[in-house]
Design an enzyme around this catalytic site. Structure first.
Site, mmCIF file in Angstrom:
data_model
loop_
_atom_site.group_PDB
_atom_site.id
_atom_site.type_symbol
_atom_site.label_atom_id
_atom_site.label_comp_id
_atom_site.label_asym_id
_atom_site.label_seq_id
_atom_site.Cartn_x
_atom_site.Cartn_y
_atom_site.Cartn_z
ATOM 1 N N GLY A 133 0.827 -1.203 0.000
ATOM 2 C CA GLY A 133 0.000 0.000 0.000
ATOM 3 C C GLY A 133 0.856 1.246 0.000
ATOM 4 N N GLU B 190 7.595 -0.665 -5.200
ATOM 5 C CA GLU B 190 7.877 -1.549 -4.071
ATOM 6 C C GLU B 190 8.173 -2.981 -4.478
ATOM 7 O OE1 GLU B 190 5.679 -1.072 -0.550
ATOM 8 O OE2 GLU B 190 6.276 1.033 -0.578
ATOM 9 N N PRO C 252 -13.301 4.200 11.506
ATOM 10 C CA PRO C 252 -12.405 5.179 12.132
ATOM 11 C C PRO C 252 -11.219 4.545 12.859
ATOM 12 C CG PRO C 252 -14.687 5.773 12.559
ATOM 13 C CD PRO C 252 -14.702 4.428 11.898
ATOM 14 N N ASP C 253 -11.379 3.328 13.356
ATOM 15 C CA ASP C 253 -10.297 2.746 14.165
ATOM 16 C C ASP C 253 -9.533 1.643 13.437
ATOM 17 O OD1 ASP C 253 -12.300 0.934 14.008
ATOM 18 O OD2 ASP C 253 -12.463 0.559 16.167
ATOM 19 N N GLU D 245 10.794 -7.468 2.516
ATOM 20 C CA GLU D 245 10.431 -8.875 2.394
ATOM 21 C C GLU D 245 9.060 -8.988 1.745
ATOM 22 O OE1 GLU D 245 9.904 -12.727 5.226
ATOM 23 O OE2 GLU D 245 11.213 -11.147 5.960
#
Lengths: 227, 227
Positions: free
Chosen positions: A42, A62, A79-80, A111
Site C-alpha cells: 500500500g 515496491e 475510524p479505528d 520482504e
DNA sequence: CCAAAAGTGTTAGGAGTACACCCATGT
DNA sequence: ACATGGGTGTACTCCTAACACTTTTGG
C-alpha cells in the site's frame, strides 16, 4: 512529499497463479504497529495522481511488478482501522501473470513474497487486511465466472488444461472438464495456435490465445461471457 | 467542524419508486461552481464517523430521509473532478420507499427533489455526477436481478403487480408477467397476507409481504435469489 | 355491460449436468 | 508397457421463453 491526502492510502491485493495454486502478494512488516505481521502492499496517494495511478506506481516501486488487470474493490473507512491515526484505504485487486515477472524488494518492502492463498489467510495480518483479502477473493471468484479475467493470470499462450486448473484453483472446487471445455470453446474466443505443448509425459495439448479484440467487440453487441 | 478529512466527501444517489417510475434525489445548486446545475446530495466525512455513517447523517440532515438500503458504489478519485480543489468522493447508492417519507429542505439544500431517472440524465449535472449516476443505475439493474433489493423500494405490503411494474421500470423493458409471477412465487419468500387491494377498478389483488428473515436464513444455506 | 387489472398452464427448445472411454506421448 | 495428461459424445433433466384467455371488480 504528499500533502493533500496524508490519511488516504491505496492497498492492493495482487493475485497470481503458479504451481497450480493461487497466490497473493504480502509484505512482512519490519516496524510497529503490527511488526512481523504481514500486510498488503500500500501507499499514500500523491497529489495529482488518481487512486488507480497510485496503485500502479506503488507496485512498480515496491515490488517491480506490472499488473495485467486492476480493479477497485472497496473503500474501507472504519475510524479505528489503523491504531495510530485515522486512515481511509481505497482497496484494489489486481491480476498478474507471475511467470515472466521478477519480484524485487525495496527500501520500504524488504520482504515481499507470493503466499499461497490458504496459507495467507492463516498468517497474522496487519490492520483489517484479512477482511480486505476475503472481500477480494470473493470478488475474484464472482468475476471469474462472468468475465474473462482468468486469462490475465495466465501467460499469453496456454492450454485448456491450464485454464481448467486455474478455474478449479480459484473456485476451490472440481469442475467437469468436458463441460468446461465445451463451454469455453463455445464462445469462440480462444484462437487456436499452431503450437503444441511438449517436454513432458502425456499427449501434447493444443495451445490457445485469448482473442481480446473479438471479446471487446462482442461485449458491445451484448455478448455475455459466463462459465 | 471536520479537520481530518477536508477533501473527502460522500455522495449518495438515492433511488425511489412511485408513479410507476424510478426517481433519484437531486439538489439544485445555489452557488458556484456549477450554480443552477443539479447535484447528488453529499457531505464531508467527519472525524469518528465511517463513510456509511456520514451518508446516513447527511441524508437525515439535508433531506430528512431514512434509507431502507445503502451500499457503497465506487470511489471517484480523478484529480480534476472538482474544479476548486482536489476532492475524493466515496459514492453510495441507497434505496427508499418514498411513499411514507416527507422530503425536507435544509440550509444547504434549499431545493431538493425527486427527479425521474431519464429526466435526471438530461439535466445539467455538477462535477462527475452524471458518471456516478450511470454507474449507480447499472449497479442497481444488476443487483435487482440477483438480490431481493426491489422490496426496499416498495412499501411493506405490496402486490405482485406492483413488484412487476417496479422490475419493468428499473430494467426499462417489458417482462412476461406470467413467468415473472411464477419465478417470484417459486422462491416462497413472499408471505401472503389476508388483505386485498380495493378502491379502484379491476379485480382485487392479493397483498404480500417479503419474508426477510426467511431469506437471510436461506441465503446462509446457499440459496440464490435470481430473477 | 364494459373497462381495467389479476390470475393462471402448457409446450417446445435450449442449457446444464452427469457420466467413461480412447488417444498420444515420454519415460 | 505403462503412466500421464489430452481429448471427446450422449442422454436426461431442468429451466426458460413464448404464448392468450378467463375472472373479478368498480364505474
Amino acid at each position: 512529499m504528499n500533502n493533500k491526502f496524508p490519511n488516504i492510502t491505496v492497498d492492493a491485493i495482487v493475485f497470481s497463479y503458479f504451481n497450480e495454486k493461487i497466490h497473493v502478494l504480502l509484505i512482512k512488516r519490519n516496524f510497529d504497529p503490527f511488526k512481523d505481521n504481514y500486510a498488503l502492499p500500500g501507499a499514500f496517494i500523491k497529489d495529482n495522481e488518481s487512486a488507480d495511478d497510485a496503485v500502479y506506481r506503488m507496485l512498480k516501486d515496491e515490488t517491480g511488478l506490472n499488473l495485467e488487470y486492476l480493479e477497485q474493490l472497496y473503500t474501507f473507512t472504519k475510524p479505528d482501522r489503523d491504531p495510530r491515526q485515522r486512515i481511509i484505504s481505497i482497496a484494489y485487486y489486481g491480476l498478474i501473470n507471475a511467470t515472466n515477472q521478477v519480484l524485487k524488494t525495496s527500501q520500504h518492502a524488504t520482504e515481499v513474497s507470493w503466499v499461497e492463498i490458504k496459507e495467507a489467510f492463516k498468517r497474522n495480518l496487519a490492520f483489517d487486511h484479512k477482511e480486505i483479502m476475503l472481500y477480494a477473493l470473493q470478488r475474484l471468484r464472482n468475476k471469474l465466472q462472468y468475465e474473462p479475467i482468468g486469462f490475465d493470470l495466465l501467460p499469453e499462450y496456454f492450454t485448456i488444461g491450464e485454464l481448467y486448473n486455474l478455474y478449479c484453483a480459484v473456485l476451490d472446487k472440481g469442475l467437469d472438464r468436458r463441460n468446461f471445455t465445451r463451454k469455453i470453446l463455445s464462445f469462440e474466443l480462444l484462437k487456436e495456435t499452431s503450437f503444441k505443448t511438449g517436454g513432458h509425459v502425456g499427449r501434447k495439448a493444443k495451445i490457445y490465445e485469448f482473442d481480446k479484440i473479438n471479446y471487446d467487440r462482442l461485449k458491445k453487441v451484448g455478448f455475455n461471457f459466463e462459465i
